[in-house]
Design a protein around this motif. Structure first.
Motif, mmCIF file in Angstrom:
data_model
loop_
_atom_site.group_PDB
_atom_site.id
_atom_site.type_symbol
_atom_site.label_atom_id
_atom_site.label_comp_id
_atom_site.label_asym_id
_atom_site.label_seq_id
_atom_site.Cartn_x
_atom_site.Cartn_y
_atom_site.Cartn_z
ATOM 1 N N VAL A 84 0.823 -1.205 0.000
ATOM 2 C CA VAL A 84 0.000 0.000 0.000
ATOM 3 C C VAL A 84 0.861 1.260 0.000
ATOM 4 O O VAL A 84 0.728 2.129 -0.868
ATOM 5 N N GLU A 85 1.775 1.370 0.987
ATOM 6 C CA GLU A 85 2.527 2.604 1.153
ATOM 7 C C GLU A 85 3.676 2.741 0.161
ATOM 8 O O GLU A 85 4.007 3.860 -0.244
ATOM 9 N N ARG A 86 4.309 1.637 -0.209
ATOM 10 C CA ARG A 86 5.441 1.722 -1.138
ATOM 11 C C ARG A 86 5.019 1.469 -2.586
ATOM 12 O O ARG A 86 5.221 2.320 -3.455
ATOM 13 N N ALA A 87 4.436 0.297 -2.855
ATOM 14 C CA ALA A 87 4.095 -0.044 -4.240
ATOM 15 C C ALA A 87 2.852 0.677 -4.727
ATOM 16 O O ALA A 87 2.673 0.868 -5.931
ATOM 17 N N GLY A 88 1.964 1.082 -3.818
ATOM 18 C CA GLY A 88 0.740 1.766 -4.220
ATOM 19 C C GLY A 88 -0.130 0.929 -5.136
ATOM 20 O O GLY A 88 -0.611 1.414 -6.174
ATOM 21 N N ASP A 148 2.629 -5.738 -12.757
ATOM 22 C CA ASP A 148 2.889 -4.341 -12.400
ATOM 23 C C ASP A 148 3.738 -4.220 -11.138
ATOM 24 O O ASP A 148 4.474 -3.241 -10.969
ATOM 25 N N VAL A 149 3.609 -5.209 -10.248
ATOM 26 C CA VAL A 149 4.307 -5.157 -8.964
ATOM 27 C C VAL A 149 4.867 -6.533 -8.644
ATOM 28 O O VAL A 149 4.200 -7.555 -8.850
ATOM 29 N N VAL A 150 6.086 -6.561 -8.123
ATOM 30 C CA VAL A 150 6.694 -7.787 -7.597
ATOM 31 C C VAL A 150 6.963 -7.580 -6.114
ATOM 32 O O VAL A 150 7.596 -6.590 -5.726
ATOM 33 N N LEU A 151 6.481 -8.510 -5.297
ATOM 34 C CA LEU A 151 6.823 -8.507 -3.876
ATOM 35 C C LEU A 151 7.786 -9.656 -3.618
ATOM 36 O O LEU A 151 7.433 -10.826 -3.777
ATOM 37 N N ASP A 152 8.991 -9.310 -3.217
ATOM 38 C CA ASP A 152 10.045 -10.292 -2.972
ATOM 39 C C ASP A 152 10.075 -10.659 -1.493
ATOM 40 O O ASP A 152 10.427 -9.831 -0.655
ATOM 41 N N THR A 153 9.723 -11.901 -1.177
ATOM 42 C CA THR A 153 9.823 -12.400 0.196
ATOM 43 C C THR A 153 10.850 -13.521 0.308
ATOM 44 O O THR A 153 10.984 -14.113 1.377
ATOM 45 N N VAL A 163 9.080 -2.902 -7.719
ATOM 46 C CA VAL A 163 9.582 -4.062 -6.983
ATOM 47 C C VAL A 163 9.725 -3.663 -5.532
ATOM 48 O O VAL A 163 10.307 -2.613 -5.227
ATOM 49 N N VAL A 164 9.193 -4.497 -4.636
ATOM 50 C CA VAL A 164 9.356 -4.260 -3.202
ATOM 51 C C VAL A 164 9.983 -5.500 -2.595
ATOM 52 O O VAL A 164 9.463 -6.611 -2.756
ATOM 53 N N SER A 165 11.099 -5.316 -1.900
ATOM 54 C CA SER A 165 11.772 -6.442 -1.259
ATOM 55 C C SER A 165 11.814 -6.244 0.247
ATOM 56 O O SER A 165 12.066 -5.140 0.733
ATOM 57 N N ILE A 166 11.544 -7.323 0.968
ATOM 58 C CA ILE A 166 11.645 -7.291 2.433
ATOM 59 C C ILE A 166 12.807 -8.152 2.909
ATOM 60 O O ILE A 166 12.922 -8.432 4.095
ATOM 61 N N VAL A 167 13.676 -8.548 1.987
ATOM 62 C CA VAL A 167 14.757 -9.488 2.283
ATOM 63 C C VAL A 167 16.100 -8.775 2.257
ATOM 64 O O VAL A 167 16.398 -8.031 1.315
ATOM 65 N N ASP A 168 16.901 -9.017 3.306
ATOM 66 C CA ASP A 168 18.275 -8.517 3.293
ATOM 67 C C ASP A 168 19.092 -9.319 2.280
ATOM 68 O O ASP A 168 19.186 -10.544 2.396
ATOM 69 N N ILE A 169 19.665 -8.655 1.294
ATOM 70 C CA ILE A 169 20.452 -9.343 0.270
ATOM 71 C C ILE A 169 21.842 -8.720 0.244
ATOM 72 O O ILE A 169 22.036 -7.645 -0.328
#
Length: 324
Positions: free
Chosen positions: A141-145, A215-220, A239-245
């Protein structure tokens, strides 16, 4: 009111089997603007695994009580904490690397971070949704909209974060594509996924491209997701990632689709919990609890989440019940 409490402390960095020890500590006292909560349930998240392994050792001084999810009952309020009263059932996400985490019978927190627990959820369910729910809300919601009519790819749709992301993306009106093992396809489509792709059976990219991209990729899940996302993104995709890489990845292809990348490290907030609670009340969002263990078995919970040895990682979240 007892003057002490049981906790499970992280006493050394490393593997789960020798990392934790149970002990008694003085019960905390709420300060100005704070509430004291009798913890009824918490949960284990990848952030906890990273903390235990020592990834954040500069922010954590041992011994430490870690953990971030809370569902419980207010038992005492500090000066000026007028939003809640003793007996109120609440849930919240504790600040990351706070002085005391949530693997404990009692927890003190600023009332500004606390929200009333949704009546439809048990304490275990609420604790299993707090951190992952806030993470997914911030990501989608807040980042990828994410907007209605868009197509969203959720990597790892059967996991703790992914199972919530599939539901939220669907509730936002998006078409949801997710990667999951074949045995989990019925499960993720039951959560709202329109298409499920078996990531263990060949490359997911051609299968997503055959749908017309996303349109959007969520990387978990991490890995090479960042560098491969431009292969499936529509123009101006996100692209939204929640993973430390830690390893750098070549993102040159992202220029070709005008991609935007966001990196999310979760931050607590009452407003996000309130939004999630409304979706719960509307029947559009539910936590997925794969396993419930007692507080004394925190080490086993960590091992389950890691899937070490012969342990099979469950779907959804691993919750921790804190008995009276």
């Amino acid at each position: 009111m007892p003057t002490s409490m049981r906790v499970v402390e992280l006493v050394r960095f490393g593997g789960a089997d020798a990392a934790f020890a149970a002990r008694e500590l003085p019960r905390p006292v709420p300060g100005p603007g704070q509430v004291l909560v009798r913890v009824r349930a918490t949960s284990v998240n990848p952030l906890d695994l990273q903390t235990r392994r020592g990834d954040y050792r500069d922010q954590v001084t041992l011994p430490a009580v870690i953990g971030n999810d809370v569902a419980g009952t207010v038992v005492e309020t500090g000066p000026g904490a007028d939003d809640f009263r003793p007996g109120d059932e609440v849930w919240y996400l504790a600040p990351v690397f706070a002085e005391q985490g949530t693997y404990a019978e009692f927890h003190v927190v600023d009332q500004a971070l606390v929200a009333p627990k949704p009546a439809r959820l048990s304490h275990v369910e609420a604790a299993g949704l707090a951190l992952v729910g806030v993470t997914v809300w911030e990501a989608l919601v807040e980042r990828a909209g994410v907007r209605a009519g868009e197509r969203v790819l959720v990597h790892g749709g059967a996991g703790g974060v992914g199972s919530v992301a599939v539901q939220l993306a669907s509730a936002l009106g998006a078409e949801v594509v997710t990667t999951a093992r074949a045995r989990d396809h019925e499960f993720v489509t039951g959560l709202g996924a329109d298409v499920a792709i078996d990531f263990s059976d060949g490359d997911y990219v051609p299968k997503v491209r055959a749908l017309g991209g996303v349109d959007v990729v969520l990387d978990t899940v991490g890995g090479d997701t960042l560098s491969r996302s431009p292969e499936v993104l529509a123009d101006r995709g996100r692209v939204v990632s929640i993973v430390d890489i830690p390893e750098p990845q070549n993102l040159l292809a992202a220029w070709g689709v005008n991609a935007t990348y966001h990196f999310v490290f979760v931050s607590p907030g009452r407003d996000k919990l309130a939004s999630l609670g409304r979706l719960v009340d509307q029947g559009k969002l539910r936590p997925v609890i794969g396993t419930v263990l007692p507080l004394a078995d925190v080490a086993e919970a960590h091992a389950l989440l890691e899937g070490t040895g012969d342990r099979r990682r469950p779907r959804g979240k691993i919750a921790i019940a804190v008995p009276s």
